[in-house]
Design an enzyme around this catalytic site. Structure first.
Site, PDB file in Angstrom:
ATOM      1  N   ASN A  19       0.857  -1.185   0.000  1.00  0.00           N
ATOM      2  CA  ASN A  19       0.000   0.000   0.000  1.00  0.00           C
ATOM      3  C   ASN A  19       0.895   1.237   0.000  1.00  0.00           C
ATOM      4  O   ASN A  19       1.436   1.614   1.032  1.00  0.00           O
ATOM      5  CB  ASN A  19      -0.900  -0.025   1.250  1.00  0.00           C
ATOM      6  N   TRP A  20       1.030   1.845  -1.175  1.00  0.00           N
ATOM      7  CA  TRP A  20       1.951   2.990  -1.282  1.00  0.00           C
ATOM      8  C   TRP A  20       1.333   4.276  -0.747  1.00  0.00           C
ATOM      9  O   TRP A  20       2.003   5.298  -0.686  1.00  0.00           O
ATOM     10  CB  TRP A  20       2.385   3.189  -2.735  1.00  0.00           C
ATOM     11  N   LYS A  21       0.037   4.250  -0.448  1.00  0.00           N
ATOM     12  CA  LYS A  21      -0.649   5.470   0.041  1.00  0.00           C
ATOM     13  C   LYS A  21      -0.381   6.612  -0.953  1.00  0.00           C
ATOM     14  O   LYS A  21      -0.328   6.364  -2.151  1.00  0.00           O
ATOM     15  CB  LYS A  21      -0.184   5.792   1.461  1.00  0.00           C
ATOM     16  N   HIS A  65      -9.629   1.510   4.303  1.00  0.00           N
ATOM     17  CA  HIS A  65      -8.382   1.720   5.059  1.00  0.00           C
ATOM     18  C   HIS A  65      -8.648   2.719   6.189  1.00  0.00           C
ATOM     19  O   HIS A  65      -9.421   3.664   6.023  1.00  0.00           O
ATOM     20  CB  HIS A  65      -7.281   2.237   4.118  1.00  0.00           C
ATOM     21  N   GLU A  98      -7.010   5.117   7.272  1.00  0.00           N
ATOM     22  CA  GLU A  98      -6.746   6.530   6.956  1.00  0.00           C
ATOM     23  C   GLU A  98      -7.928   7.130   6.201  1.00  0.00           C
ATOM     24  O   GLU A  98      -8.240   8.319   6.351  1.00  0.00           O
ATOM     25  CB  GLU A  98      -5.444   6.645   6.139  1.00  0.00           C
ATOM     26  N   GLU A 101      -5.874  -4.448  10.438  1.00  0.00           N
ATOM     27  CA  GLU A 101      -4.861  -3.411  10.627  1.00  0.00           C
ATOM     28  C   GLU A 101      -5.178  -2.609  11.882  1.00  0.00           C
ATOM     29  O   GLU A 101      -5.964  -1.648  11.827  1.00  0.00           O
ATOM     30  CB  GLU A 101      -4.842  -2.475   9.415  1.00  0.00           C
ATOM     31  N   GLY A 111       2.048   2.778  10.664  1.00  0.00           N
ATOM     32  CA  GLY A 111       2.996   3.879  10.514  1.00  0.00           C
ATOM     33  C   GLY A 111       3.654   4.295  11.813  1.00  0.00           C
ATOM     34  O   GLY A 111       4.278   5.354  11.887  1.00  0.00           O
ATOM     35  N   SER A 150       3.010  -1.696  10.436  1.00  0.00           N
ATOM     36  CA  SER A 150       4.455  -1.731  10.709  1.00  0.00           C
ATOM     37  C   SER A 150       5.091  -3.088  10.414  1.00  0.00           C
ATOM     38  O   SER A 150       5.981  -3.528  11.138  1.00  0.00           O
ATOM     39  CB  SER A 150       4.748  -1.277  12.143  1.00  0.00           C
ATOM     40  N   GLY A 159       2.680  -0.957   4.378  1.00  0.00           N
ATOM     41  CA  GLY A 159       2.728   0.454   4.016  1.00  0.00           C
ATOM     42  C   GLY A 159       4.168   0.909   3.822  1.00  0.00           C
ATOM     43  O   GLY A 159       4.791   0.659   2.793  1.00  0.00           O
ATOM     44  N   GLY A 160       4.714   1.543   4.850  1.00  0.00           N
ATOM     45  CA  GLY A 160       6.040   2.173   4.760  1.00  0.00           C
ATOM     46  C   GLY A 160       7.119   1.297   4.143  1.00  0.00           C
ATOM     47  O   GLY A 160       7.865   1.748   3.256  1.00  0.00           O
TER      48      GLY A 160
HETATM   49  P1  PGA Z   1       2.545   0.636   7.694  1.00  0.00           P
HETATM   50  O1  PGA Z   1       1.116   0.819   6.962  1.00  0.00           O
HETATM   51  O2  PGA Z   1       3.117  -0.667   7.189  1.00  0.00           O
HETATM   52  O3  PGA Z   1       3.346   1.825   7.253  1.00  0.00           O
HETATM   53  O4  PGA Z   1       2.286   0.607   9.148  1.00  0.00           O
HETATM   54  C1  PGA Z   1       0.247  -0.278   6.767  1.00  0.00           C
HETATM   55  C2  PGA Z   1      -1.012   0.203   6.107  1.00  0.00           C
HETATM   56  O5  PGA Z   1      -1.464   1.316   6.416  1.00  0.00           O
HETATM   57  O6  PGA Z   1      -1.606  -0.504   5.273  1.00  0.00           O
END
Ligand code: PGA
Length: 251
Positions: free
Chosen positions: A11-13, A96, A98, A168, A174, A213, A234-235
């Site tokens: 997930n590159w956001k 998600h 966010e 999640e 994050g 994470s 994500g990250g």
């Molecule tokens: P993260 O994000 O790996 O940076 O914690 C995961 C996500 O939001 O899907």
């Protein structure tokens, strides 16, 4: 043992321009496994077409990060399933945290989006999870139950296993604070139990990922839990070598 193929999704956001997406894929695709786990990259809308083109000769699939439930209409700024399908996109992240937190994504919308994705031929990756204060006050089970029941309310039992669920926990996204493998297993087993309440067959087949994470050094232990079928990353998915190492951990 259930025969569930692990899935690892990036997930590159809101990261990576088209050029940066191309650079990532040029480096990552040669490292992508020829067999084993399924790999999905989820770039921003503008990089989807490029990603589909670059991934065409590989097993790597491409998914979007959101979509509107209607096929078309007066919804300024939105994108629909037919538009994604035209690009060759295969799936879509829905719900998600966010989007729930910053853009008002509600269970009311998700119970329309998930079946809309399925009926148009996109694989939904539905995200659920509790926040920190909900976990601290022992509300995790109630939150997950409410989200799963509401978001999948309009999905027929025989289509449940076509949905991918990502557990999640919001406090782990994050933050560098990963759920322990035991916490991930416990929550994901609970989600599988909720699916079982509707269909034993679907519960055995549905893939449930952990996200929050995930890094190269913790991925293997998380993914090796019996109910954890992969990761939504994500990250660490922004770096081709790190993402490749996480995919390896799922092999
Ligand atoms: P993260 O994000 O790996 O940076 O914690 C995961 C996500 O939001 O899907």
């Amino acid at each position: 043992m259930p025969d569930r193929v692990p899935l690892v999704a990036a997930n590159w956001k809101m990261h990576k321009t088209i050029e940066e997406s191309e650079r990532f894929l040029a480096e990552f695709l040669p490292k992508a496994p020829a067999s084993g786990p399924e790999v999905v990259v989820c770039p921003p809308f503008l990089s989807l077409k490029t990603a589909v083109e670059h991934c065409a000769q590989s097993r790597v699939r491409v998914a979007a990060q959101n979509m509107h439930e209607e096929a078309e209409g007066a919804f300024t700024g939105e994108v629909s399933a037919p538009m994604l399908l035209e690009l060759g996109v295969d799936g879509v992240i829905l719900g998600h945290s966010e989007r729930r937190q910053h853009f008002g994504e509600s269970d009311g919308a998700l119970c329309r989006k998930v079946p809309a994705a399925l009926s148009s031929g996109l694989e939904p990756i539905l995200c659920v999870g509790e926040n920190e204060s909900q976990r601290d006050s022992d509300e995790t089970e109630g939150i997950l139950t409410r989200q799963i029941e509401a978001d999948l309310a309009n999905v027929a039992d025989d289509r449940l296993s076509d949905v991918v669920i990502a557990y999640e926990p919001v406090w782990a996204i994050g933050t560098g604070r990963t759920a322990t493998p035991e916490q991930a297993q416990e929550a994901i087993a609970l989600i599988r139990g909720l699916i079982e309440g509707r269909s034993g067959e679907a519960a055995a087949a549905i893939r449930i990922l952990y996200g929050g994470s995930v890094k190269p050094d913790n991925a293997a232990e998380l993914i090796s839990q019996p109910d954890v079928d992969g990761a939504l990353v994500g990250g660490a998915s922004l770096d081709p070598a790190d993402f490749a190492a996480i995919v390896d951990a799922a092999s």
